[in-house]
Design a protein around this motif. Structure first.
Motif, PDB file in Angstrom:
ATOM      1  N   ILE A 338       0.849  -1.199   0.000  1.00  0.00           N
ATOM      2  CA  ILE A 338       0.000   0.000   0.000  1.00  0.00           C
ATOM      3  C   ILE A 338       0.881   1.245   0.000  1.00  0.00           C
ATOM      4  O   ILE A 338       2.071   1.165   0.301  1.00  0.00           O
ATOM      5  N   ILE A 339       0.266   2.347  -0.348  1.00  0.00           N
ATOM      6  CA  ILE A 339       0.993   3.608  -0.223  1.00  0.00           C
ATOM      7  C   ILE A 339       1.212   3.865   1.262  1.00  0.00           C
ATOM      8  O   ILE A 339       0.277   3.828   2.059  1.00  0.00           O
ATOM      9  N   GLN A 340       2.471   4.100   1.597  1.00  0.00           N
ATOM     10  CA  GLN A 340       2.850   4.347   2.996  1.00  0.00           C
ATOM     11  C   GLN A 340       3.345   5.781   3.151  1.00  0.00           C
ATOM     12  O   GLN A 340       4.060   6.253   2.276  1.00  0.00           O
ATOM     13  N   PRO A 341       3.037   6.459   4.215  1.00  0.00           N
ATOM     14  CA  PRO A 341       2.040   6.068   5.204  1.00  0.00           C
ATOM     15  C   PRO A 341       0.641   6.223   4.619  1.00  0.00           C
ATOM     16  O   PRO A 341       0.486   6.890   3.594  1.00  0.00           O
ATOM     17  N   PRO A 342      -0.394   5.612   5.241  1.00  0.00           N
ATOM     18  CA  PRO A 342      -1.737   5.730   4.665  1.00  0.00           C
ATOM     19  C   PRO A 342      -2.211   7.183   4.649  1.00  0.00           C
ATOM     20  O   PRO A 342      -1.792   7.987   5.478  1.00  0.00           O
ATOM     21  N   GLY A 343      -3.077   7.504   3.704  1.00  0.00           N
ATOM     22  CA  GLY A 343      -3.605   8.858   3.600  1.00  0.00           C
ATOM     23  C   GLY A 343      -4.727   9.097   4.596  1.00  0.00           C
ATOM     24  O   GLY A 343      -4.991   8.272   5.475  1.00  0.00           O
ATOM     25  N   HIS A 345      -8.159   9.893   3.911  1.00  0.00           N
ATOM     26  CA  HIS A 345      -9.519   9.446   3.612  1.00  0.00           C
ATOM     27  C   HIS A 345      -9.558   8.069   2.985  1.00  0.00           C
ATOM     28  O   HIS A 345     -10.639   7.567   2.706  1.00  0.00           O
ATOM     29  N   ALA A 346      -8.402   7.490   2.723  1.00  0.00           N
ATOM     30  CA  ALA A 346      -8.417   6.247   1.969  1.00  0.00           C
ATOM     31  C   ALA A 346      -7.122   5.480   2.139  1.00  0.00           C
ATOM     32  O   ALA A 346      -6.085   6.050   2.459  1.00  0.00           O
ATOM     33  N   VAL A 347      -7.230   4.171   1.878  1.00  0.00           N
ATOM     34  CA  VAL A 347      -6.050   3.325   1.770  1.00  0.00           C
ATOM     35  C   VAL A 347      -5.875   3.022   0.295  1.00  0.00           C
ATOM     36  O   VAL A 347      -6.837   2.695  -0.398  1.00  0.00           O
ATOM     37  N   TYR A 348      -4.651   3.176  -0.183  1.00  0.00           N
ATOM     38  CA  TYR A 348      -4.372   2.967  -1.605  1.00  0.00           C
ATOM     39  C   TYR A 348      -3.513   1.729  -1.752  1.00  0.00           C
ATOM     40  O   TYR A 348      -2.369   1.691  -1.282  1.00  0.00           O
ATOM     41  N   ILE A 349      -4.074   0.707  -2.403  1.00  0.00           N
ATOM     42  CA  ILE A 349      -3.306  -0.521  -2.636  1.00  0.00           C
ATOM     43  C   ILE A 349      -2.524  -0.355  -3.933  1.00  0.00           C
ATOM     44  O   ILE A 349      -3.065   0.119  -4.938  1.00  0.00           O
ATOM     45  N   ASP A 350      -1.265  -0.733  -3.890  1.00  0.00           N
ATOM     46  CA  ASP A 350      -0.406  -0.642  -5.071  1.00  0.00           C
ATOM     47  C   ASP A 350      -0.648  -1.892  -5.923  1.00  0.00           C
ATOM     48  O   ASP A 350       0.031  -2.902  -5.767  1.00  0.00           O
ATOM     49  N   ALA A 351      -1.625  -1.790  -6.820  1.00  0.00           N
ATOM     50  CA  ALA A 351      -2.033  -2.960  -7.612  1.00  0.00           C
ATOM     51  C   ALA A 351      -0.922  -3.390  -8.559  1.00  0.00           C
ATOM     52  O   ALA A 351      -0.766  -4.580  -8.848  1.00  0.00           O
ATOM     53  N   ARG A 352      -0.135  -2.434  -9.035  1.00  0.00           N
ATOM     54  CA  ARG A 352       0.925  -2.789  -9.996  1.00  0.00           C
ATOM     55  C   ARG A 352       1.950  -3.699  -9.333  1.00  0.00           C
ATOM     56  O   ARG A 352       2.396  -4.678  -9.914  1.00  0.00           O
ATOM     57  N   SER A 353       2.315  -3.392  -8.093  1.00  0.00           N
ATOM     58  CA  SER A 353       3.309  -4.276  -7.476  1.00  0.00           C
ATOM     59  C   SER A 353       2.665  -5.514  -6.856  1.00  0.00           C
ATOM     60  O   SER A 353       3.309  -6.549  -6.725  1.00  0.00           O
ATOM     61  N   ALA A 399      -0.051   4.988 -16.465  1.00  0.00           N
ATOM     62  CA  ALA A 399      -0.039   6.093 -15.509  1.00  0.00           C
ATOM     63  C   ALA A 399       1.160   5.914 -14.584  1.00  0.00           C
ATOM     64  O   ALA A 399       1.795   4.849 -14.568  1.00  0.00           O
ATOM     65  N   GLU A 400       1.448   6.952 -13.811  1.00  0.00           N
ATOM     66  CA  GLU A 400       2.580   6.879 -12.906  1.00  0.00           C
ATOM     67  C   GLU A 400       2.483   5.659 -11.965  1.00  0.00           C
ATOM     68  O   GLU A 400       3.447   4.978 -11.704  1.00  0.00           O
ATOM     69  N   MET A 401       1.259   5.428 -11.460  1.00  0.00           N
ATOM     70  CA  MET A 401       1.035   4.294 -10.564  1.00  0.00           C
ATOM     71  C   MET A 401      -0.292   3.639 -10.938  1.00  0.00           C
ATOM     72  O   MET A 401      -1.158   4.280 -11.522  1.00  0.00           O
ATOM     73  N   ASP A 402      -0.428   2.375 -10.589  1.00  0.00           N
ATOM     74  CA  ASP A 402      -1.728   1.715 -10.708  1.00  0.00           C
ATOM     75  C   ASP A 402      -2.207   1.376  -9.308  1.00  0.00           C
ATOM     76  O   ASP A 402      -1.746   0.405  -8.696  1.00  0.00           O
ATOM     77  N   LEU A 403      -3.132   2.196  -8.825  1.00  0.00           N
ATOM     78  CA  LEU A 403      -3.591   2.055  -7.453  1.00  0.00           C
ATOM     79  C   LEU A 403      -5.054   1.639  -7.420  1.00  0.00           C
ATOM     80  O   LEU A 403      -5.815   1.929  -8.348  1.00  0.00           O
ATOM     81  N   VAL A 404      -5.420   0.958  -6.336  1.00  0.00           N
ATOM     82  CA  VAL A 404      -6.833   0.765  -6.025  1.00  0.00           C
ATOM     83  C   VAL A 404      -7.085   1.508  -4.726  1.00  0.00           C
ATOM     84  O   VAL A 404      -6.417   1.258  -3.722  1.00  0.00           O
ATOM     85  N   ARG A 405      -8.004   2.432  -4.784  1.00  0.00           N
ATOM     86  CA  ARG A 405      -8.303   3.236  -3.599  1.00  0.00           C
ATOM     87  C   ARG A 405      -9.517   2.680  -2.881  1.00  0.00           C
ATOM     88  O   ARG A 405     -10.554   2.465  -3.488  1.00  0.00           O
ATOM     89  N   LEU A 406      -9.344   2.454  -1.586  1.00  0.00           N
ATOM     90  CA  LEU A 406     -10.484   2.115  -0.732  1.00  0.00           C
ATOM     91  C   LEU A 406     -10.756   3.361   0.112  1.00  0.00           C
ATOM     92  O   LEU A 406     -10.050   3.641   1.079  1.00  0.00           O
ATOM     93  N   ALA A 407     -11.741   4.134  -0.305  1.00  0.00           N
ATOM     94  CA  ALA A 407     -12.032   5.403   0.374  1.00  0.00           C
ATOM     95  C   ALA A 407     -13.060   5.158   1.467  1.00  0.00           C
ATOM     96  O   ALA A 407     -14.033   4.433   1.264  1.00  0.00           O
ATOM     97  N   ILE A 408     -12.855   5.765   2.598  1.00  0.00           N
ATOM     98  CA  ILE A 408     -13.723   5.502   3.751  1.00  0.00           C
ATOM     99  C   ILE A 408     -14.736   6.646   3.894  1.00  0.00           C
ATOM    100  O   ILE A 408     -14.344   7.780   4.214  1.00  0.00           O
ATOM    101  N   PRO A 409     -16.018   6.348   3.677  1.00  0.00           N
ATOM    102  CA  PRO A 409     -17.041   7.376   3.929  1.00  0.00           C
ATOM    103  C   PRO A 409     -16.973   7.845   5.384  1.00  0.00           C
ATOM    104  O   PRO A 409     -16.611   7.077   6.280  1.00  0.00           O
ATOM    105  N   ARG A 410     -17.309   9.086   5.611  1.00  0.00           N
ATOM    106  CA  ARG A 410     -17.180   9.654   6.955  1.00  0.00           C
ATOM    107  C   ARG A 410     -18.352   9.251   7.859  1.00  0.00           C
ATOM    108  O   ARG A 410     -19.505   9.457   7.496  1.00  0.00           O
TER     109      ARG A 410
END
Ligand code: F0G
Length: 457
Positions: A338-343, A345-353, A399-410
């Motif tokens: 995942i993108i570290q550290p987490p953001g 509103h969301a966790v971004y999984i690095d799908a490319r790797s 694209a620069e990265m291939d990410l999957v974003r899991l965004a967390i509703p508030r």
């Protein structure tokens, strides 16, 4: 303070919505009907919907109460003045122009001020921002720091703009730059924060080159929380005081109130320039509505006003940022990249790797996304080659990265929901070798990710 360490949801639940459970077979069929694009699913067929944190939050009882008390007058409604007062108190900007959502503010600003061939720098443009610039035949240029482009590199402020690159641009092509933008937090770069020091640096450059500085302020409160946690000398300040200083460094902002406005719809454009504001209001009347409602109902303005007050409260922000980190820690502990550290509103999984056997032009993000839906009913969003790979000349490149974003509703999902999501991600990660890529069978030219159709390879 009490001796307990558990960070609990800072609310209790007053009204619940029960959902429909689906079987794996039903989800396979639903995804085929959606032509393998989760944007095209009926939301009812989704169990935990992490497509976006935008407009999907739960409003407080105080917000619902304010709705009933709204004033629906066409011109000069009391709800507008309340909204304007709250936004002005927070941002300090002179002109507060309501819009129906963030992209409407972008469209009005850019259509008003941009000329063909101009360049708008930003840390990373969000997709609607980029599209609203490109539609004016101008260029949206991303200048995030190098660390912000490397998913596994830890840096406290990966959303920072590269000040040297910005200076070089202003020096070389300054006459083509009508304004400088910074997105807080940096959504396209992983929901990463921007430091006060960096924003002060942008201000100094804008002063030197006489350029207006605008924020894309969608997640300003989350950004303020990160500054409080991570930046030296900021720990004792309130998030609101930090947010005020951030806005005070800028000359204006675009804002989607569907994020840190804690509302289901709405946004605004705010600025100090009388000249730009007059032109923007003229366009607003043409496309959004009269300047005291801007495409919103009085009750929307009330919800946003109250939301902007609640979003800077410390117990809320502590829980909010912690719940995102909690999901990130669980899946990272199972070696999901995942993108570290987490953001924020969301966790971004690095799908490319995670899926090295699927090349970028076969969309590893879509492969992961669709597997998460089929196996667990969890919906995320691709931020990668489908979203950003199409070039203005019609060609395609990774694209620069291939990410999957899991965004967390508030304020929507509880800790057990998040535990379920973590279990689902880890389950799919274990079957990663079975996942296959996709090809696009049809897609529009602009913002293709919303409606593209895919075939599995
Ligand atoms: N800027 C940023 C940084 C955003 O994240 C968004 C929306 C917008 C502008 C546009 O605002 O949707 O109200 O028109 N982001 C949503 C998301 C859609 O899922 O990240 P809007």
């Amino acid at each position: 303070m009490h001796p307990f360490h558990t960070i609990i949801e800072p609310f209790r639940i007053k009204s619940v919505e029960t959902w429909k459970f689906t079987t794996r077979d039903e989800r396979v069929a639903a995804l085929a009907r959606a032509r393998h694009n989760v944007f095209q699913l009926a939301a009812e067929d989704v169990l935990i919907d992490l497509l976006t944190d935008s407009g999907t939050g739960a409003m407080s009882s105080a917000q619902w109460g304010a709705l009933i008390n709204s004033d629906e007058s066409y011109a000069g409604s009391r709800s507008f003045y309340r909204f304007e007062a709250v936004v002005r108190d927070l941002t300090g900007f002179t002109h507060i122009i309501p819009t129906h959502q963030g992209r409407a503010a972008e469209r009005i600003l850019f259509h008003t001020i941009l000329h063909p061939g101009q360049i708008v720098p930003n840390n990373n443009h969000f997709d609607t921002t980029r599209a609203n610039i490109e539609v004016e035949d101008a260029e949206a240029r991303d200048l995030v720091i190098a660390e912000g482009r490397q998913p596994s590199v830890i840096h406290p402020f990966k959303g920072n703009i590269d000040l040297a690159a910005l200076e070089a641009l202003l020096d070389r092509d300054g006459d083509r730059v009508p304004l400088v933008m910074v997105t807080v937090t940096n959504n396209s770069g992983g929901g990463q924060p921007v430091s006060l020091a960096n924003l002060r640096g942008v201000r100094a450059l804008c002063d030197r080159y006489k350029k207006p500085f605008f924020l894309d302020a969608c997640r300003f409160a989350e950004n303020a929380w990160f500054i409080k946690q991570r930046e030296e000398g900021q720990a004792d300040r309130t998030p609101k005081a930090i947010a005020r200083e951030v806005f005070g460094l800028a000359d204006g902002c675009t804002m989607s109130a569907k994020k840190d406005g804690l509302a289901n719809i709405g946004g605004f454009l705010a600025m100090n320039s009388d000249e730009w504001a007059e032109q923007c209001r003229n366009l607003l009347i043409l496309t959004e509505g009269f300047p005291t409602y801007g495409g919103l109902a009085g009750y929307d303005l009330e919800a946003i006003a109250r939301g902007l007050e609640e979003v800077v409260e410390e117990p809320y922000l502590r829980y909010r940022i912690r719940s995102t980190a909690y999901l990130a820690e669980k899946i990272a502990a199972a070696d999901v990249p995942i993108i570290q550290p987490p953001g924020g509103h969301a966790v971004y999984i690095d799908a490319r790797s995670m899926l090295p056997h699927i090349p970028p032009l076969q969309y590893p993000g879509i492969a992961l996304l669709n597997a998460l839906y089929v196996e667990a009913g969890v919906r995320g969003v691709e931020i990668g080659t489908v979203m950003f790979g199409r070039q203005p000349d019609g060609s395609e490149r990774p694209a620069e990265m291939d990410l999957v974003r899991l965004a967390i509703p508030r304020r929507v999902y509880t800790q057990s929901h998040i535990d379920y999501v973590a279990e689902a991600v880890i389950y799919v990660a274990k079957m990663r070798e079975q996942l296959r890529g996709y090809r696009i069978t049809s897609a529009p030219k602009v913002l293709r990710h919303f409606t593209a159709a895919f075939d599995p390879l």
